[in-house]
Design a protein around this motif. Structure first.
Motif, mmCIF file in Angstrom:
data_model
loop_
_atom_site.group_PDB
_atom_site.id
_atom_site.type_symbol
_atom_site.label_atom_id
_atom_site.label_comp_id
_atom_site.label_asym_id
_atom_site.label_seq_id
_atom_site.Cartn_x
_atom_site.Cartn_y
_atom_site.Cartn_z
ATOM 1 N N MET A 1 -11.373 -1.399 0.483
ATOM 2 C CA MET A 1 -10.344 -0.939 1.404
ATOM 3 C C MET A 1 -10.323 -1.816 2.660
ATOM 4 N N PRO A 2 -9.171 -1.894 3.323
ATOM 5 C CA PRO A 2 -9.082 -2.737 4.512
ATOM 6 C C PRO A 2 -9.894 -2.160 5.662
ATOM 7 N N LYS A 3 -10.356 -3.021 6.533
ATOM 8 C CA LYS A 3 -11.120 -2.561 7.686
ATOM 9 C C LYS A 3 -10.187 -1.965 8.725
ATOM 10 N N TYR A 4 -9.037 -2.619 8.957
ATOM 11 C CA TYR A 4 -8.058 -2.137 9.914
ATOM 12 C C TYR A 4 -6.736 -1.845 9.210
ATOM 13 N N LEU A 5 -6.044 -0.818 9.687
ATOM 14 C CA LEU A 5 -4.692 -0.522 9.241
ATOM 15 C C LEU A 5 -3.786 -0.544 10.468
ATOM 16 N N TYR A 6 -2.483 -0.769 10.236
ATOM 17 C CA TYR A 6 -1.559 -1.003 11.341
ATOM 18 C C TYR A 6 -0.355 -0.063 11.255
ATOM 19 N N HIS A 7 0.082 0.398 12.428
ATOM 20 C CA HIS A 7 1.163 1.381 12.515
ATOM 21 C C HIS A 7 2.150 0.922 13.589
ATOM 22 N N ILE A 49 3.551 18.319 1.727
ATOM 23 C CA ILE A 49 2.724 17.110 1.715
ATOM 24 C C ILE A 49 2.937 16.395 3.045
ATOM 25 N N TYR A 50 1.876 16.231 3.827
ATOM 26 C CA TYR A 50 1.975 15.652 5.167
ATOM 27 C C TYR A 50 1.364 14.244 5.173
ATOM 28 N N VAL A 51 2.068 13.290 5.796
ATOM 29 C CA VAL A 51 1.595 11.910 5.756
ATOM 30 C C VAL A 51 1.759 11.215 7.105
ATOM 31 N N SER A 52 0.943 10.197 7.300
ATOM 32 C CA SER A 52 1.122 9.219 8.372
ATOM 33 C C SER A 52 1.061 7.856 7.725
ATOM 34 N N SER A 53 2.073 7.027 7.963
ATOM 35 C CA SER A 53 2.230 5.765 7.232
ATOM 36 C C SER A 53 1.691 4.570 8.026
ATOM 37 N N TRP A 54 0.879 3.750 7.335
ATOM 38 C CA TRP A 54 0.281 2.559 7.918
ATOM 39 C C TRP A 54 0.423 1.398 6.933
ATOM 40 N N THR A 55 0.029 0.222 7.332
ATOM 41 C CA THR A 55 0.072 -0.932 6.444
ATOM 42 C C THR A 55 -1.206 -1.741 6.593
ATOM 43 N N ASP A 56 -1.606 -2.418 5.507
ATOM 44 C CA ASP A 56 -2.784 -3.276 5.590
ATOM 45 C C ASP A 56 -2.404 -4.734 5.837
ATOM 46 N N ARG A 57 -1.131 -4.977 6.095
ATOM 47 C CA ARG A 57 -0.672 -6.348 6.350
ATOM 48 C C ARG A 57 -1.064 -6.776 7.760
ATOM 49 N N GLU A 58 -1.981 -7.737 7.861
ATOM 50 C CA GLU A 58 -2.465 -8.184 9.170
ATOM 51 C C GLU A 58 -1.408 -8.961 9.934
ATOM 52 N N GLU A 59 -0.591 -9.744 9.207
ATOM 53 C CA GLU A 59 0.458 -10.510 9.864
ATOM 54 C C GLU A 59 1.578 -9.574 10.301
#
Length: 279
Positions: A1-7, A49-59
């Motif tokens: 899994m990624p270390k950081y996720l981005y929102h 179903i409850y969600v918070s959306s993030w991405t693993d794209r560093e760029e």
């Protein structure tokens, strides 16, 4: 899994996250992908179903800046994965999990052992969170064109004993291939509109009511959202990138928010690498 996720979000939402030190999960039926809240057999079940959306794209991603922020007042938050506090078994207050607890909680057998929500509140309300424990929220979104995956059947009937079960895991982590550019990860909490106390008092009656309401689409969510408490470590190690076209006044606002609500943040606020390159 990624270390950081981005929102990607707005300065206003950043202010709420920092002031309240929480991350808000919203129902699937309020997401911008209208298909993902659908199922073949139950009406409006995405509301549970409850969600918070993030991405693993560093760029940095131009579509994300365009879709989820405004050029002059957007930010990109970076946080370590599973950035939540747990309820202490002794004090019943929120605290950061220890490294040992974090490791233990990754075992599927420990599901719920370190809860992220107050269990007594759930017991007194008309809902049940089925995955309340640390490390059991994060999922990588799977992209597909298969309609059976995108709009699945939730109810499952056991032919041997006639029991009915709900496959809640079929919603929340699958989207159409058209959204694959997002490289999305999600924090997901799945709930069912069922009273624990009424079930204990009169199991048969409560289950019949519950099944009827679910299958007819009459069941309604109790919670409009779920707020999860962010750990001190997650906030201290947070990364923050400013939108490409942010004016100086809004930069000052962001700096003031950090100074007031997250003064121990170790990373400096970064300008966008796209500054001056997009409108």
């Amino acid at each position: 899994m990624p270390k950081y996720l981005y929102h990607y979000t707005t300065i206003q939402n950043l202010a709420l996250i920092l002031k309240n030190r929480t991350l808000r999960l919203m129902p699937l039926n309020l997401m911008d992908d209208l298909q993902e809240a659908k199922s073949k057999d139950l009406q409006d079940f995405g509301q549970f179903i409850y969600v918070s959306s993030w991405t693993d794209r560093e760029e940095e991603a131009i579509p994300m800046w365009k879709m989820y922020t405004k050029p002059e007042c957007g930010v990109r938050i970076g946080m370590v994965e599973n950035p939540f506090q747990v309820i202490d078994n002794t004090t019943h207050e929120f605290r950061d999990p220890t490294q040992e607890e974090y490791i233990i909680s990754r075992d599927k057998k420990t599901k719920g052992i370190y809860p992220l929500i107050r269990m007594e509140e759930m017991a007194l309300s008309d809902y049940v969170i089925v995955n309340p424990g640390l490390n059991h929220q994060l999922a990588q979104v799977k992209y597909s064109f298969d309609l059976d995956e995108l709009e699945p059947e939730i109810l499952s009937l056991n032919q041997e004993n006639g029991s009915l079960s709900m496959l809640l895991g079929k919603l929340g982590d699958k989207k159409s291939e058209y959204w694959s550019f997002q490289q999305e990860w999600r924090y997901i909490m799945r709930s069912i509109p069922l009273s624990i106390l009424r079930t204990v008092q009169d199991f048969d009656k409560e289950m019949l009511r519950f099944i009827k309401d679910i299958t007819t689409g009459n069941a309604k969510q109790v919670l409009p959202y779920i707020d999860l408490h962010l750990s001190n470590y997650a906030l201290e190690t947070m990364e923050l990138t400013l939108a490409p076209d942010m004016p100086e006044a809004n930069k000052i606002l962001v700096e003031c928010l950090i100074e007031k609500y997250n003064p121990n943040m170790r990373n400096s606020i970064q300008p966008s690498i796209l500054t001056g390159l997009m409108k």
